[in-house]
Design an enzyme around this catalytic site. Sequence first.
Site, short mmCIF file in Angstrom:
data_model
loop_
_atom_site.label_atom_id
_atom_site.label_comp_id
_atom_site.label_asym_id
_atom_site.label_seq_id
_atom_site.Cartn_x
_atom_site.Cartn_y
_atom_site.Cartn_z
N ASP A 10 21.57 36.27 131.14
CA ASP A 10 21.02 35.50 130.02
C ASP A 10 19.52 35.76 129.96
OD1 ASP A 10 21.55 32.98 128.08
OD2 ASP A 10 19.63 32.73 129.09
N ASP A 110 21.73 36.52 123.20
CA ASP A 110 20.95 36.83 124.40
C ASP A 110 21.73 36.74 125.70
OD1 ASP A 110 21.15 34.07 124.85
OD2 ASP A 110 19.11 33.98 125.66
N GLU A 111 23.07 36.77 125.63
CA GLU A 111 23.79 36.74 126.90
C GLU A 111 25.09 37.51 126.87
OE1 GLU A 111 24.04 32.20 126.60
OE2 GLU A 111 25.78 32.69 127.82
N1 DCP Z 1 18.51 29.08 119.75
C1 DCP Z 1 18.26 28.36 118.59
N2 DCP Z 1 18.56 27.02 118.52
C2 DCP Z 1 19.11 26.38 119.57
C3 DCP Z 1 19.37 27.08 120.76
C4 DCP Z 1 19.05 28.44 120.82
O1 DCP Z 1 17.75 28.94 117.62
N3 DCP Z 1 19.38 25.05 119.50
C5 DCP Z 1 18.14 30.51 119.81
C6 DCP Z 1 16.75 30.68 120.34
C7 DCP Z 1 16.93 31.13 121.76
C8 DCP Z 1 18.24 31.87 121.72
O2 DCP Z 1 19.00 31.23 120.71
O3 DCP Z 1 15.86 31.94 122.21
C9 DCP Z 1 18.98 31.87 123.03
O4 DCP Z 1 19.30 30.54 123.40
P1 DCP Z 1 19.30 30.03 124.89
O5 DCP Z 1 20.07 28.77 124.89
O6 DCP Z 1 19.74 31.10 125.82
O7 DCP Z 1 17.78 29.63 125.17
P2 DCP Z 1 16.52 30.50 125.48
O8 DCP Z 1 16.86 31.93 125.73
O9 DCP Z 1 15.52 30.28 124.42
O10 DCP Z 1 15.96 29.83 126.78
P3 DCP Z 1 16.50 29.92 128.31
O11 DCP Z 1 15.36 30.55 129.06
O12 DCP Z 1 16.72 28.51 128.70
O13 DCP Z 1 17.74 30.75 128.30
CA CA Z 2 18.51 32.52 127.16
CA CA Z 3 21.85 32.11 125.98
#
Ligand code: DCP
Ligand code: CA
Ligand code: CA
Length: 365
Positions: A10, A110-111
């Site tokens: 991720d 992203d995963e």
């Molecule tokens: N995303 C979004 N709205 C949300 C959750 C996520 O637009 N409620 C988008 C933005 C994130 C991407 O999806 O960058 C990936 O979500 P993740 O849950 O993997 O979160 P992040 O990658 O941002 O953070 P982490 O470091 O916790 O994985």
């Molecule tokens: Ca992420």
């Molecule tokens: Ca993710």
Amino acid sequence: MQNRVVMLVDLDYFFAQCEERRNPSIKDKPVVVCVYSGRSEDSGAVSTANYIARKYGVKSGISIFLAKRKLKDQDAVFLPLNRDFYEQISDEIMEILRSHADLFEQVGIDEAYLDVSQKVKGSFEEAEELAKKIKGEVKTEQELTCSIGVGPNKLIAKIASSVQKPDGLTVVKPEQVESFLSQLPVNRLIGVGRKTTEKMRDLGISTVGDLAKYDVRKLNEVFGENLGTYFHNASVGTDDEPVQERGEAGSISRISTLKKDTKDLETILEKVNPLCDDVHERLTQRGLNFKTVGIVAVMTDLSIHSRSRTFETPTNKLDAFKETARELFEKFLEDSELEVRRVGVKVSNLVEQETQRQITDFVGT
Ligand code: DCP
Ligand code: CA
Ligand code: CA
């Protein structure tokens, strides 16, 4: 039988990290990526934020207004979403990940899950080395950090990926599963949201260990047989879901060169429509639906431009595909000075037409 070894990779604070990559000067500041609703200047929600911003309580889903208030004394950076840019980086990283997997399944922008059982010959030590190598490649080739969980199945890999973040690596061997899970709060299990957590608390269940000890028949009575059984299996770390390929790198595309450079929409569509037919046929053969339609235009100066649109729900309608491609080209041509040389279309965000057997699809995480 050989150990199954599964990884979940991720990317850390993905959208915000992409923004940092193209503008490193913001790296030491709170960075907040926003979905502006357009209604008024600050209306909309936070898509994600870097870890500096998270220290101030900024996270996905809160209002931009609230995020600004939390960061009011900070030198914070608020940016609009650039989905095309993130998708391009995502595609390139997914190619790296895919190259290290026996079986590969992208599950979001992203995963991805990687089944690496054969690659590492069932060895968790080798899997740990492989995970370090993957982190290194993503870092040197794409300048991004990720967190990886390694475990005997998808369930454990997913939870393991989330316990150390950012830039984490957590390996849970089969003999460590029980102790790894037992102290975790129940809401760390996929499918256990706020309501379920409350219901479980009423039953005296707060940790995954409590859940594992709870009579499965009673769980079935409270949550129904499907969910009850799932919760029980999850609590003891049992999960047989295979890592399954879904489409090629999550997208299907075709690109082709025009007979003559042009700016004329109808001439371009004569080329584009058969490309749509072709992509659609491949989509249908694989039994996939799409959520996103993209176009790409290579101009006379060889610069590349892409545009895309994402629907609320997946579809496989050819009409919708062609109509969206037309609209995207029409709009793109209005804003463009140069003539077009090559045109392409792409569908992405692909999902199987049949209902998935996976728990995530019927509990809605
Ligand atoms: N995303 C979004 N709205 C949300 C959750 C996520 O637009 N409620 C988008 C933005 C994130 C991407 O999806 O960058 C990936 O979500 P993740 O849950 O993997 O979160 P992040 O990658 O941002 O953070 P982490 O470091 O916790 O994985
Ligand atoms: Ca992420
Ligand atoms: Ca993710």
